[in-house]
Design a protein around this motif. Sequence first.
Motif, PDB file in Angstrom:
ATOM      1  N   LYS A 193       6.036   2.486   9.268  1.00 58.96           N
ATOM      2  CA  LYS A 193       5.738   3.518   9.946  1.00 58.96           C
ATOM      3  C   LYS A 193       4.305   4.532  10.078  1.00 58.96           C
ATOM      4  O   LYS A 193       4.123   5.358  10.902  1.00 58.96           O
ATOM      5  N   TRP A 194       3.735   4.108   9.484  1.00 60.19           N
ATOM      6  CA  TRP A 194       2.685   5.227   8.565  1.00 60.19           C
ATOM      7  C   TRP A 194       1.529   4.019   8.812  1.00 60.19           C
ATOM      8  O   TRP A 194       1.069   3.598   7.911  1.00 60.19           O
ATOM      9  N   ALA A 227      -8.507   3.914   5.594  1.00 58.64           N
ATOM     10  CA  ALA A 227      -8.044   2.475   7.023  1.00 58.64           C
ATOM     11  C   ALA A 227      -6.527   2.057   6.694  1.00 58.64           C
ATOM     12  O   ALA A 227      -5.461   2.339   6.028  1.00 58.64           O
ATOM     13  N   HIS A 228      -6.614   1.335   8.392  1.00 58.99           N
ATOM     14  CA  HIS A 228      -4.811   0.411   8.391  1.00 58.99           C
ATOM     15  C   HIS A 228      -4.539  -0.237   6.871  1.00 58.99           C
ATOM     16  O   HIS A 228      -5.853  -1.112   6.892  1.00 58.99           O
ATOM     17  N   ALA A 283       0.839  -1.283   0.305  1.00 61.13           N
ATOM     18  CA  ALA A 283       0.249  -0.288   0.029  1.00 61.13           C
ATOM     19  C   ALA A 283       0.984   1.563  -0.324  1.00 61.13           C
ATOM     20  O   ALA A 283       2.461   1.386   0.274  1.00 61.13           O
ATOM     21  N   ILE A 284       0.641   2.228  -0.127  1.00 67.53           N
ATOM     22  CA  ILE A 284       0.619   3.545  -0.349  1.00 67.53           C
ATOM     23  C   ILE A 284       0.423   4.842   1.003  1.00 67.53           C
ATOM     24  O   ILE A 284      -0.851   4.859   1.192  1.00 67.53           O
ATOM     25  N   PRO A 285       1.016   5.255   1.729  1.00 66.10           N
ATOM     26  CA  PRO A 285       0.680   5.619   2.923  1.00 66.10           C
ATOM     27  C   PRO A 285       0.390   6.898   2.560  1.00 66.10           C
ATOM     28  O   PRO A 285       0.819   7.711   1.917  1.00 66.10           O
ATOM     29  N   PHE A 286      -1.033   7.454   3.214  1.00 69.33           N
ATOM     30  CA  PHE A 286      -1.802   8.582   3.394  1.00 69.33           C
ATOM     31  C   PHE A 286      -1.758   9.249   4.339  1.00 69.33           C
ATOM     32  O   PHE A 286      -1.956   9.181   5.136  1.00 69.33           O
TER      33      PHE A 286
END
Length: 153
Positions: free
Chosen positions: A76-77, A69-70, A58-61
Amino acid sequence: MARTGYSAQVEGENVARAKANELPVSPKHSIEIARFIRKMTTLEAKTYLADVVELKKAIPFKRFNRNVAHKRGLSKWPAGRYPVKAAEAYIRLLESVEKNAEYIGLDTEKLRIDHVAANTGRGLRAFFPRAMGRATPKRRETVNIEIVVTEVA
């Protein structure tokens, strides 16, 4: 469509750049991917984005993360998404900048992304037909993406 320049003036012999204007991609997804792949090598970025297209990573938003959602695998995010359409556009643009670097005479194995920016493009207006002969306006979002890479030793 007007011809626009690059937002960062990076000069030198070991610099290659590529730009794509008015892609039919979400600007929010493009901005998050741009923030994430900055300072990566082009090979790292392409492999990670290929995993995003396959829904493996996934790309951290971090900025546009309201009601996001997680996702598993983010270290880290916690909040993230799988922006497949935007990732495919970035992969095409990374291949283009690698071809430009190869044409200049740079080594494509040693390219680092120094500057990447995603800005909202022109909004395409249309109408969505509704019941009883009415219509609702809709606006298609576009995005302008630019990438500047340098060859590192």
